[in-house]
Design a protein around this motif. Structure first.
Motif, PDB file in Angstrom:
ATOM      1  N   THR A  54       0.822  -1.210   0.000  1.00 27.29           N
ATOM      2  CA  THR A  54       0.000   0.000   0.000  1.00 27.29           C
ATOM      3  C   THR A  54       0.855   1.257   0.000  1.00 27.29           C
ATOM      4  O   THR A  54       0.343   2.353  -0.241  1.00 27.29           O
ATOM      5  N   GLU A  55       2.161   1.094   0.254  1.00 29.94           N
ATOM      6  CA  GLU A  55       3.075   2.233   0.286  1.00 29.94           C
ATOM      7  C   GLU A  55       4.165   2.094  -0.767  1.00 29.94           C
ATOM      8  O   GLU A  55       5.251   2.666  -0.641  1.00 29.94           O
ATOM      9  N   LEU A  56       3.882   1.311  -1.796  1.00 30.03           N
ATOM     10  CA  LEU A  56       4.816   1.101  -2.906  1.00 30.03           C
ATOM     11  C   LEU A  56       6.111   0.446  -2.448  1.00 30.03           C
ATOM     12  O   LEU A  56       7.187   0.682  -3.012  1.00 30.03           O
ATOM     13  N   GLY A  57       6.020  -0.376  -1.396  1.00 26.51           N
ATOM     14  CA  GLY A  57       7.169  -1.125  -0.919  1.00 26.51           C
ATOM     15  C   GLY A  57       7.059  -2.585  -1.303  1.00 26.51           C
ATOM     16  O   GLY A  57       5.964  -3.103  -1.529  1.00 26.51           O
ATOM     17  N   GLU A  58       8.198  -3.267  -1.336  1.00 20.75           N
ATOM     18  CA  GLU A  58       8.203  -4.670  -1.755  1.00 20.75           C
ATOM     19  C   GLU A  58       9.380  -5.407  -1.137  1.00 20.75           C
ATOM     20  O   GLU A  58      10.493  -4.872  -1.051  1.00 20.75           O
ATOM     21  N   VAL A  59       9.115  -6.626  -0.674  1.00 15.17           N
ATOM     22  CA  VAL A  59      10.200  -7.514  -0.242  1.00 15.17           C
ATOM     23  C   VAL A  59      10.823  -8.103  -1.504  1.00 15.17           C
ATOM     24  O   VAL A  59      10.184  -8.866  -2.222  1.00 15.17           O
ATOM     25  N   THR A  60      12.060  -7.732  -1.779  1.00 14.35           N
ATOM     26  CA  THR A  60      12.706  -8.147  -3.032  1.00 14.35           C
ATOM     27  C   THR A  60      13.710  -9.270  -2.847  1.00 14.35           C
ATOM     28  O   THR A  60      14.210  -9.814  -3.832  1.00 14.35           O
ATOM     29  N   ASP A  61      14.015  -9.613  -1.610  1.00  8.32           N
ATOM     30  CA  ASP A  61      14.953 -10.710  -1.367  1.00  8.32           C
ATOM     31  C   ASP A  61      14.723 -11.245   0.031  1.00  8.32           C
ATOM     32  O   ASP A  61      14.155 -10.565   0.893  1.00  8.32           O
ATOM     33  N   GLY A  62      15.157 -12.477   0.267  1.00  6.42           N
ATOM     34  CA  GLY A  62      14.989 -13.094   1.568  1.00  6.42           C
ATOM     35  C   GLY A  62      13.606 -13.686   1.748  1.00  6.42           C
ATOM     36  O   GLY A  62      12.811 -13.783   0.801  1.00  6.42           O
ATOM     37  N   SER A  63      13.292 -14.080   2.974  1.00  6.91           N
ATOM     38  CA  SER A  63      12.002 -14.713   3.248  1.00  6.91           C
ATOM     39  C   SER A  63      11.513 -14.369   4.648  1.00  6.91           C
ATOM     40  O   SER A  63      12.297 -14.059   5.542  1.00  6.91           O
ATOM     41  N   ILE A  64      10.188 -14.434   4.820  1.00  6.97           N
ATOM     42  CA  ILE A  64       9.543 -14.252   6.118  1.00  6.97           C
ATOM     43  C   ILE A  64       8.633 -15.453   6.336  1.00  6.97           C
ATOM     44  O   ILE A  64       7.744 -15.719   5.514  1.00  6.97           O
ATOM     45  N   GLU A  65       8.851 -16.177   7.428  1.00  7.92           N
ATOM     46  CA  GLU A  65       8.068 -17.376   7.712  1.00  7.92           C
ATOM     47  C   GLU A  65       7.365 -17.245   9.055  1.00  7.92           C
ATOM     48  O   GLU A  65       7.923 -16.712  10.015  1.00  7.92           O
ATOM     49  N   PHE A  66       6.140 -17.750   9.094  1.00  2.00           N
ATOM     50  CA  PHE A  66       5.382 -17.798  10.336  1.00  2.00           C
ATOM     51  C   PHE A  66       4.872 -19.220  10.529  1.00  2.00           C
ATOM     52  O   PHE A  66       4.150 -19.750   9.682  1.00  2.00           O
ATOM     53  N   GLU A  67       5.282 -19.837  11.625  1.00  2.43           N
ATOM     54  CA  GLU A  67       4.934 -21.232  11.916  1.00  2.43           C
ATOM     55  C   GLU A  67       5.233 -22.140  10.725  1.00  2.43           C
ATOM     56  O   GLU A  67       4.457 -23.026  10.393  1.00  2.43           O
ATOM     57  N   GLY A  68       6.377 -21.885  10.073  1.00  7.77           N
ATOM     58  CA  GLY A  68       6.814 -22.723   8.970  1.00  7.77           C
ATOM     59  C   GLY A  68       6.209 -22.401   7.615  1.00  7.77           C
ATOM     60  O   GLY A  68       6.571 -23.005   6.608  1.00  7.77           O
TER      61      GLY A  68
END
Length: 264
Positions: A54-68
């Protein structure tokens, strides 16, 4: 429970904000994220909760995991359904709605009516003032009342992990003490994990088990909170103390002399 690995975030395709950030929030624990203004703390929370787009941001590398489960490609609604809820800086409310209506908005993804009513009573239990203010229009609340309401609204989503962004900002010392008492109680009684972004380093380190220090979009120091609070750099930059333990003005701290060492 929550694991961020080498995450990079870019805004508007050109502004690199997070640079290989990594941190973990174990189940049923409080973890603090410290850093100066502009270090990337809020961006980290938004990357987790999925609101970057919503703010023109983006995860461009790496990872985010929650409970696998990898969540960095999910939309915010899906992430809330999994149990990750962000309480944003600024105490954003639907100001034209009443206090009770704002609380119920927190449960908008839920269908279990009995559970919703139970959690409404639970929110009132943590923040009795909200029950008294139930029919009050939210736009007329004080700062402390607004902070209670946004936290109560987050509880209505039945979270497993809460992302708290600057809960003490602008509050009186008495209200800060009460808010952090409730944060600890929610963690202990509900088993809710908490990732806490907070300028008040002393109180953040006092209630957290582990802390990370962020600088210019990178994690530069991490370790058990009880060790970090004794770190000379943390004392000087965040607590305003000299090497002899005497309080110093933040104006006297010209820069953060980072020693580039990790605490076990």
């Amino acid at each position: 429970m929550l694991r961020i690995q080498n995450v990079e975030v870019i805004y508007s395709d050109v502004i690199l904000v997070l640079k290989g950030v990594g941190l973990e929030v174990p189940a049923n624990r409080i973890v603090a994220l410290l850093g100066a203004n502009g270090a990337g703390k809020t961006t980290t929370l938004k990357a987790i909760s999925g609101v970057l787009r919503t703010e023109l941001g983006e995860v461009t590398d790496g990872s985010i995991e929650f409970e696998g489960t990898r969540i960095d490609g999910m939309n915010p609604e899906e992430i809330v359904r999994l149990g990750v809820v962000q309480v944003m800086e600024g105490r954003r409310l639907f100001e034209h709605l009443t206090v009770e209506e704002n609380l119920l908005v927190g449960a908008y993804l839920r269908k279990d009516k009995e559970g919703i009513l139970r959690d409404l009573e639970k929110a009132h239990g943590y923040f009795p003032r909200l029950k008294d203010l139930g029919r009050r229009t939210s736009g007329y609340l004080s700062g402390g009342e607004r902070q209670m309401l946004v936290m109560g609204r987050a509880l209505m989503a039945d979270p497993k992990t809460m992302l708290l962004d600057e809960p003490s900002m602008g509050l009186s010392p008495i209200m800060v003490k009460e808010i952090f008492r409730v944060i600890q109680t929610i963690n202990e009684q509900e088993g809710v994990s908490i990732l806490l972004v907070e300028q008040n380093a002393r109180i953040a380190l006092g209630i957290s088990e582990r802390a990370y220090v962020m600088e210019n979009g990178r994690i530069v120091l991490d370790g058990p909170s009880e060790k970090l609070i004794e770190n000379a750099d943390i004392k000087e930059f965040y607590l305003g103390l000299s090497d002899k333990g005497k309080r110093r003005s933040y104006r006297d701290v010209k820069h953060y002399r980072r020693r580039k060492r990790w605490l076990g």
